[in-house]
Design an enzyme around this catalytic site. Structure first.
Site, PDB file in Angstrom:
ATOM      1  N   ASP A  26       0.856  -1.170   0.000  1.00 40.01           N
ATOM      2  CA  ASP A  26       0.000   0.000   0.000  1.00 40.01           C
ATOM      3  C   ASP A  26       0.905   1.237   0.000  1.00 40.01           C
ATOM      4  O   ASP A  26       2.094   1.154   0.332  1.00 40.01           O
ATOM      5  CB  ASP A  26      -0.897  -0.029   1.237  1.00 40.01           C
ATOM      6  CG  ASP A  26      -1.885   1.119   1.254  1.00 40.01           C
ATOM      7  OD1 ASP A  26      -2.488   1.393   0.202  1.00 40.01           O
ATOM      8  OD2 ASP A  26      -2.039   1.742   2.316  1.00 40.01           O
ATOM      9  N   ASP A  28      -0.265   5.164   0.794  1.00 37.83           N
ATOM     10  CA  ASP A  28      -0.545   6.104   1.874  1.00 37.83           C
ATOM     11  C   ASP A  28      -0.476   5.406   3.226  1.00 37.83           C
ATOM     12  O   ASP A  28      -1.180   4.424   3.473  1.00 37.83           O
ATOM     13  CB  ASP A  28      -1.945   6.717   1.704  1.00 37.83           C
ATOM     14  CG  ASP A  28      -2.000   7.739   0.582  1.00 37.83           C
ATOM     15  OD1 ASP A  28      -1.139   8.633   0.567  1.00 37.83           O
ATOM     16  OD2 ASP A  28      -2.897   7.639  -0.271  1.00 37.83           O
TER      17      ASP A  28
END
Length: 342
Positions: A26, A28
């Protein structure tokens, strides 16, 4: 790499970048926050890559194109190409292409990432419900997305067109705090039409399928900071996961995780990819990890010993999840977490 439901954290005798061939990362809260690299991310990813691990960046944010994401990562000191980036826009474009004829018009409510992904699948993005679209797709369009775009989507959906959403994350982190995400925008159209979209992004299977198709991963490790997207997505895809505590999840949320939100491994940041993970073993009425032993009392989680905070958290998770079984642990873990400084 299929596995049964985890009931407590697992250990690994190998460094994770050696035990798995591909990291599905991922962005953020894991690699960057507010546009800036998270501490230890750049050097940790470089070491993992130099050791032969493939790095793939998997994001629910459908606004930016893979080229733009790769350019941002490269600016941060993390060399990346567009092919290293997998977005929910790509996943939803594939989902649409499997249900409508090639060359079909699709009404887009979102940003450039969606338009590029649709063209990649041989579909034509259009802007109005009156442009003869055969489907509607909605993705995060950024804070400047005009309110009228939701009206266009509502008109088309109310006419019976199939409706797709890149993802339904209600919030998105920003440099100024937490902002409404695509899920909040999807709610606007849902309220106006009473319809339900087909959703592609994490934690749902279309996103995991897109990631595997594009990376060819044989032994993937999902790395994320969110229980309800990253970790649940790994659970749905039956692959292992590493939760890092650099984003939205804290110790209290982790202890309360139901089975589908329980990660395989837990570490403070991306340096956890470069080491083995300590085994959490039964000990008396509880579980031991490093210098800590944790048990589930009648009303609260109890922690004894001394050692690293993460070892204590892993032991607490084992005790909490065993006590909860298939449910959510309701024992008070506040005192134990405070002792760990978490």
């Amino acid at each position: 790499m299929s596995r049964s439901v985890r009931t407590r954290p697992a250990g690994s005798g190998q460094a994770l970048n050696e035990a798995y061939d591909t990291a599905l990362l991922d962005l953020d809260g894991v690699v960057y926050a507010g546009g800036d690299a998270i501490l230890h991310a750049v050097e940790s990813l470089a070491t993992a890559r130099d050791g032969g691990m493939r790095l793939a960046y998997v994001t629910n944010n459908a606004l930016r194109t893979p080229d733009a994401v790769a350019a941002h990562l490269t600016e941060l000191g993390i060399p990346a190409e567009a092919g290293d980036v997998i977005t929910s826009a790509q996943a939803v474009a594939r989902l649409i292409s499997e249900q409508v004829p090639a060359g079909s018009r699709v009404l887009v409510v979102g940003g450039e990432g969606l338009r590029v992904a649709l063209r990649e699948r041989g579909l034509i993005p259009v802007e109005s419900a009156d442009d003869d679209p055969v489907a509607v797709v909605q993705g995060y369009g950024g804070p400047e997305l005009p309110w009228g775009r939701f009206a266009e989507a509502s008109y088309a959906v109310a006419r019976g067109l199939p409706w797709f959403a890149s993802n339904t994350d209600l919030t998105i982190p920003s440099g100024r705090g937490i902002a409404p995400g695509n899920g909040a925008a999807v709610e606007v159209v849902r309220i106006a039409t009473g319809a339900e979209p087909q959703v592609a992004g994490k934690p749902l299977p279309p996103m995991h399928r897109e990631t595997i198709l594009r990376t060819g991963a044989a032994r993937p490790l999902v790395v994320g900071d969110r229980l309800d997207t990253d970790i649940e997505g790994a659970f749905n895809g039956e692959v292992d996961s590493l939760l890092v505590l650099t984003g939205v999840t804290d110790g209290a949320l982790l202890l309360a995780a139901p089975p589908r939100h329980r990660p395989t491994y837990v570490d403070g940041d991306l340096r956890g990819m470069l080491t083995g993970q300590p085994e959490v073993v039964p000990s008396g009425d509880g579980f031991r990890c490093g210098g800590w032993t944790a048990t589930a009392g009648t009303a609260e989680l109890e922690l004894d010993g001394d050692g690293g905070a993460l070892d204590g958290l892993r032991a607490l998770c084992a005790a909490a999840w065993t006590a909860a079984g298939e449910g959510v642990c309701e024992l008070d873990g506040g005192k134990a977490l405070a002792r760990l400084g978490l």
